[in-house]
Motif scaffolding. Structure first.
Motif, PDB file in Angstrom:
ATOM      1  N   PHE B 303       0.826  -1.204   0.000  1.00  0.00           N
ATOM      2  CA  PHE B 303       0.000   0.000   0.000  1.00  0.00           C
ATOM      3  C   PHE B 303       0.860   1.255   0.000  1.00  0.00           C
ATOM      4  N   PHE B 304       1.828   1.318   0.947  1.00  0.00           N
ATOM      5  CA  PHE B 304       2.617   2.545   1.041  1.00  0.00           C
ATOM      6  C   PHE B 304       3.515   2.711  -0.182  1.00  0.00           C
ATOM      7  N   GLY B 305       3.983   1.590  -0.731  1.00  0.00           N
ATOM      8  CA  GLY B 305       4.797   1.685  -1.941  1.00  0.00           C
ATOM      9  C   GLY B 305       4.031   2.325  -3.084  1.00  0.00           C
ATOM     10  N   LYS B 306       2.812   1.842  -3.314  1.00  0.00           N
ATOM     11  CA  LYS B 306       2.009   2.399  -4.412  1.00  0.00           C
ATOM     12  C   LYS B 306       1.675   3.856  -4.156  1.00  0.00           C
ATOM     13  N   THR B 307       1.294   4.161  -2.893  1.00  0.00           N
ATOM     14  CA  THR B 307       0.932   5.538  -2.570  1.00  0.00           C
ATOM     15  C   THR B 307       2.117   6.464  -2.798  1.00  0.00           C
ATOM     16  N   PHE B 308       3.295   6.030  -2.332  1.00  0.00           N
ATOM     17  CA  PHE B 308       4.442   6.914  -2.498  1.00  0.00           C
ATOM     18  C   PHE B 308       4.869   7.023  -3.949  1.00  0.00           C
ATOM     19  N   PHE B 309       4.608   5.972  -4.733  1.00  0.00           N
ATOM     20  CA  PHE B 309       4.869   6.096  -6.167  1.00  0.00           C
ATOM     21  C   PHE B 309       3.999   7.201  -6.771  1.00  0.00           C
ATOM     22  N   LEU B 310       2.713   7.224  -6.398  1.00  0.00           N
ATOM     23  CA  LEU B 310       1.824   8.261  -6.937  1.00  0.00           C
ATOM     24  C   LEU B 310       2.222   9.644  -6.413  1.00  0.00           C
ATOM     25  N   ILE B 311       2.648   9.698  -5.136  1.00  0.00           N
ATOM     26  CA  ILE B 311       3.091  10.983  -4.594  1.00  0.00           C
ATOM     27  C   ILE B 311       4.300  11.474  -5.377  1.00  0.00           C
ATOM     28  N   PHE B 312       5.200  10.544  -5.682  1.00  0.00           N
ATOM     29  CA  PHE B 312       6.365  10.934  -6.477  1.00  0.00           C
ATOM     30  C   PHE B 312       5.930  11.466  -7.833  1.00  0.00           C
ATOM     31  N   LEU B 313       4.918  10.802  -8.433  1.00  0.00           N
ATOM     32  CA  LEU B 313       4.415  11.248  -9.737  1.00  0.00           C
ATOM     33  C   LEU B 313       3.928  12.694  -9.651  1.00  0.00           C
ATOM     34  N   ILE B 314       3.183  13.008  -8.567  1.00  0.00           N
ATOM     35  CA  ILE B 314       2.637  14.352  -8.430  1.00  0.00           C
ATOM     36  C   ILE B 314       3.747  15.362  -8.179  1.00  0.00           C
ATOM     37  N   MET B 315       4.767  14.954  -7.406  1.00  0.00           N
ATOM     38  CA  MET B 315       5.904  15.853  -7.200  1.00  0.00           C
ATOM     39  C   MET B 315       6.657  16.082  -8.507  1.00  0.00           C
ATOM     40  N   TRP B 316       6.765  15.020  -9.278  1.00  0.00           N
ATOM     41  CA  TRP B 316       7.430  15.091 -10.580  1.00  0.00           C
ATOM     42  C   TRP B 316       6.703  16.119 -11.462  1.00  0.00           C
ATOM     43  N   PHE B 317       5.373  16.086 -11.475  1.00  0.00           N
ATOM     44  CA  PHE B 317       4.605  17.099 -12.207  1.00  0.00           C
ATOM     45  C   PHE B 317       4.988  18.487 -11.728  1.00  0.00           C
ATOM     46  N   ARG B 318       5.004  18.612 -10.389  1.00  0.00           N
ATOM     47  CA  ARG B 318       5.179  19.946  -9.825  1.00  0.00           C
ATOM     48  C   ARG B 318       6.483  20.578 -10.281  1.00  0.00           C
ATOM     49  N   TRP B 319       7.536  19.771 -10.360  1.00  0.00           N
ATOM     50  CA  TRP B 319       8.824  20.368 -10.675  1.00  0.00           C
ATOM     51  C   TRP B 319       9.133  20.307 -12.147  1.00  0.00           C
ATOM     52  N   THR B 320       8.166  19.881 -12.977  1.00  0.00           N
ATOM     53  CA  THR B 320       8.401  19.853 -14.415  1.00  0.00           C
ATOM     54  C   THR B 320       7.615  20.930 -15.142  1.00  0.00           C
ATOM     55  N   PHE B 321       6.353  21.106 -14.743  1.00  0.00           N
ATOM     56  CA  PHE B 321       5.486  21.941 -15.567  1.00  0.00           C
ATOM     57  C   PHE B 321       5.350  23.349 -15.014  1.00  0.00           C
ATOM     58  N   PRO B 322       5.227  24.340 -15.903  1.00  0.00           N
ATOM     59  CA  PRO B 322       4.981  25.713 -15.451  1.00  0.00           C
ATOM     60  C   PRO B 322       3.528  25.904 -15.054  1.00  0.00           C
ATOM     61  N   ARG B 323       3.276  26.927 -14.265  1.00  0.00           N
ATOM     62  CA  ARG B 323       1.926  27.170 -13.760  1.00  0.00           C
ATOM     63  C   ARG B 323       0.992  27.630 -14.871  1.00  0.00           C
ATOM     64  N   LEU B 324      -0.262  27.187 -14.799  1.00  0.00           N
ATOM     65  CA  LEU B 324      -1.258  27.597 -15.786  1.00  0.00           C
ATOM     66  C   LEU B 324      -1.858  28.944 -15.409  1.00  0.00           C
ATOM     67  N   ARG B 325      -2.440  29.604 -16.424  1.00  0.00           N
ATOM     68  CA  ARG B 325      -3.202  30.814 -16.148  1.00  0.00           C
ATOM     69  C   ARG B 325      -4.611  30.391 -15.767  1.00  0.00           C
ATOM     70  N   ILE B 326      -5.385  31.293 -15.103  1.00  0.00           N
ATOM     71  CA  ILE B 326      -6.693  30.856 -14.607  1.00  0.00           C
ATOM     72  C   ILE B 326      -7.626  30.479 -15.752  1.00  0.00           C
ATOM     73  N   ASP B 327      -7.567  31.207 -16.890  1.00  0.00           N
ATOM     74  CA  ASP B 327      -8.474  30.857 -17.993  1.00  0.00           C
ATOM     75  C   ASP B 327      -8.049  29.540 -18.635  1.00  0.00           C
ATOM     76  N   GLN B 328      -6.721  29.299 -18.699  1.00  0.00           N
ATOM     77  CA  GLN B 328      -6.255  28.020 -19.234  1.00  0.00           C
ATOM     78  C   GLN B 328      -6.707  26.877 -18.339  1.00  0.00           C
ATOM     79  N   LEU B 329      -6.641  27.146 -17.027  1.00  0.00           N
ATOM     80  CA  LEU B 329      -7.037  26.127 -16.051  1.00  0.00           C
ATOM     81  C   LEU B 329      -8.489  25.724 -16.234  1.00  0.00           C
ATOM     82  N   LEU B 330      -9.375  26.751 -16.361  1.00  0.00           N
ATOM     83  CA  LEU B 330     -10.797  26.426 -16.486  1.00  0.00           C
ATOM     84  C   LEU B 330     -11.098  25.853 -17.864  1.00  0.00           C
TER      85      LEU B 330
END
Lengths: 158, 358, 172
Positions: B303-330
């Motif tokens: 369980f913790f292995g899978k969860t931490f894999f997904l957490i890593f995925l989300i962290m990976w997103f965070r440090w790869t992609f630039p922030r969206l604008r609010i209209d792009q987001l919606l």
């Protein structure tokens, strides 16, 4: 077609996201490329870039002689009054008066390291050093006199 | 057998033999509360350090490496700093709301822990609407952000809160629809049923295209719901200083900070439960030697292995992609994710009815 | 005789009622919305207490996640929402109290007159049962109201899109 454009949009977006993630994964797994300098620990081996300019110094040779003629070209070139040349008159062996520097006062706290003084100097008397640990406890310590006490001008420099 | 469920049973037996049922219940509730708080503290310490390390490595830096061996005590030092800092309340703030908001964020995060199955037969409350409970309770989260943003009496906070409200309310839809895909395939909202349905293969393996699409949409939507980059408009530091928690300091800020990480953990745990089989070990068809070897690994590790894999995925997103604008987001939500996930839900329903999955 | 369950019920009821009273008594409009929210959460808690989890979850999703957030948004978008509202006139308060009392009396009369059959324990309703009832076309099924409500919502959505799509008049 609207639908094909839409699908192309989505796949294109996913592909470009994947490209970015591939690059960051490469960095994540390649720790050898880490560029961080662990500064206070690596002072002995620290390599500075050639273009780095830390402060203005006046090199002296082993006989305590410098190349400054006191022409004040550096003082005139300085955009914010960092350098102040104080001149005096030496008596040459022939009995003539000759202009020479008494003190070359340099205010490190004002200097922007623009390099204009070094370029202006006709006799290459000053240059930029690569030191950077300039912190002191008193501002007055940042006012420096560049020529060593008792130094005189090198032979043959006019 | 040495497992979490076994320990829990032993404690239950011992308490039953020592006290009467009412006291047993009370003591067990207290124990569960203490366990959840302990898990919170541990997760906070681990996730903050993990985030900083992942960020550093992705940016070819070293990350924290001064406090303790390999920098492992960095988050301890951060916590100590936050504890001794002054918790300031601004003069023009609505004081009651201002001080309640971080606690609401924390309480919501605690409530969300209830239906998560941490290991085989180890769950606080296996209620029959498990997944719906999580989506419902997590929608209270937005209230704490709105309260914090409003009561700070600061334009940045207010703007951050409004952005965050719009964002969470819209991304809840596609997160809900992608969860629905799995519910349609499983036929139950109960967490234990969903995990049991994956005993012969995780949904990501046996669900084909609809599950893959809904997994991608789920990850995108929960990243947005937890206000993390590239969707961190609510606290966009380059535009709004810190968004809704601009005025918070000390422990109250720490509670918001902790709640963010706990929420990341919870959504990743839900993702792992729905798509990656929760505590279910990896099994391959009829390869018995391999399956037995996998069974030997404890279920909590899975369980913790899978969860931490997904957490890593989300962290990976965070440090790869630039922030969206609010209209792009919606735009992304209403023009892409929502129609795709609706279509995907129809596809999954057809698949479930026709029995195309394994 | 107070056991844990009763204590829990009275706590939830007290939370609901206190927050309800506070939400009409406070003079900050934002605080009123937040108290309303806590009141609704208290009601959801009572549903949980009755172990009607589905209704409780729907209560939270619809009221807390939807309606209260919308109310708060509209408060944010109005001017001077942070200021204290003026004190109500006395005669208005008296009339409002009278109206509340009448409503309360009517409800109480109904409740006291209704012969509640003594329950034979809890009947947990699963989501599956609710879903089947919702879409069944046989006797007691709710397929028709369900479809009518979906038509209403569809019409509302189409209306929204039409309003949003209307091109702006040329201003220059």
């Amino acid at each position: 077609m609207f639908l094909t454009d839409y699908i192309k949009d989505v796949t294109g977006a996913l592909k470009s996201l994947a490209t970015g993630m591939k690059r960051t994964l490469y960095y994540f797994t390649h720790h050898k490329e880490i560029i961080t300098e662990q500064y206070p620990d690596n002072r002995a081996t620290l390599v500075m870039a050639d273009r780095f300019k830390g402060e203005v110094v006046m090199p002296h040779d082993e006989k305590n002689e410098h190349r400054c003629t006191g022409c004040t070209a550096c003082e005139l070139a300085c955009p914010n009054g960092t350098i102040k040349v104080v001149t005096k008159f030496d008596i040459t062996p022939e009995g003539k008066k000759k202009k020479a520097i008494d003190k070359l006062v340099y205010h490190l706290e004002l200097c922007t390291m623009c390099n204009l003084c070094v370029q202006a100097c006709p006799s290459d008397a000053i240059k930029m050093a690569q030191t950077f640990e300039h912190s002191v406890f008193d501002r007055s310590k940042l006012t420096k006199i560049l020529n060593n006490p008792g130094s005189k001008i090198m032979e043959g420099v006019e | 057998m040495w497992s979490l469920a076994h320990i829990a049973n032993e404690i239950h037996q011992w308490l039953n033999n020592t006290f009467n049922p009412t006291w047993t219940l009370i003591i067990e509730m207290v124990l569960a509360g203490v366990a959840v708080i302990g898990l919170f503290a541990a997760l906070g310490l681990v996730l903050v350090l993990m985030e900083r390390r992942v960020a550093a490595w992705i940016q070819i830096r070293l990350g924290p490496n001064r406090v303790g061996p390999l920098g492992l005590l960095q988050s301890m030092a951060d916590t100590l700093k936050l504890i001794v800092k002054e918790g300031l309340t601004p003069d023009g703030a609505d004081k009651v709301m201002f001080n309640i908001a971080p606690f609401i964020a924390m309480i919501v995060a605690m409530l969300l822990m209830a239906p998560i199955a941490f290991a085989k037969d180890f769950q606080l409350w296996d209620l029959n609407i498990g997944v719906l409970y999580v989506t419902a309770v997590s929608s209270i989260m937005v209230i704490s952000i709105l309260m914090a943003g409003w009561s700070s009496n600061n334009k940045y906070s207010l703007m951050g809160a409004m952005r965050s409200g719009a964002q969470i309310v819209s991304y809840e839809l596609s997160a809900g629809l992608s969860i629905m895909t799995i519910i349609v395939l499983t036929g139950s909202l109960q967490v234990s049923d969903i995990i049991q349905a994956q005993s012969n293969g995780w949904w990501i393996f046996k669900g084909h295209l609809p599950v893959w699409i809904s997994f991608i949409i789920f990850i995108i939507a929960v990243t947005a719901e937890t206000n993390r980059a590239p969707f961190d408009l609510a606290e966009a530091e380059s535009e709004l200083t810190a968004g809704f928690h601009t005025e918070y300091s000390g422990m109250k800020f720490a509670l918001f900070f902790l709640a963010e990480y706990i929420n990341v953990f919870i959504v990743c745990a839900i993702g792992a439960t729905l798509f990656l089989g929760g505590w279910m070990p990896l099994h391959f068809g009829s390869n018995n030697a391999f399956n037995n070897a996998m069974d030997y690994i404890p279920s909590s590790v899975w369980f913790f292995g899978k969860t931490f894999f997904l957490i890593f995925l989300i962290m990976w997103f965070r440090w790869t992609f630039p922030r969206l604008r609010i209209d792009q987001l919606l735009n992304l939500e209403w023009k892409y994710l929502l129609p795709i996930s609706m279509f995907n839900l129809l596809l999954a329903t057809a698949m479930a009815i026709l029995g195309w999955h394994f | 005789m107070m056991n844990g369950s009763t204590i829990l019920f009275y706590t939830l009821a007290a939370l609901t009622l206190t927050c309800g009273v506070l939400s009409i008594a406070t003079r900050h409009i934002f605080r009123a919305a937040i108290y309303l929210l806590f009141s609704l959460i208290g009601i959801a808690g009572i549903y949980f207490w009755l172990s009607y989890e589905f209704i409780a979850a729907v209560q939270i999703v619809v009221y807390v996640g939807g309606i209260v957030v919308l109310i708060i948004f509209s408060i944010f978008l109005t001017h001077q929402a942070g200021e204290k509202l003026p004190k109500q006139q006395l005669n208005r308060g008296i009339w409002a109290m009278l109206a509340v009392f009448c409503g309360f009396a009517l409800t109480m009369v109904q409740v006291l007159q209704h012969p509640f059959p003594s329950g034979d324990g809890l009947h947990p309703v699963t989501v599956r049962q609710i879903g089947e009832k919702m879409l069944s076309t046989t006797d007691g099924g709710y397929a028709l109201p369900f479809e009518i409500i979906s038509m209403l919502l569809l019409a509302a959505m189409v209306g929204c899109i039409v309003i949003a799509l209307r091109s702006k008049p040329e201003t220059t």
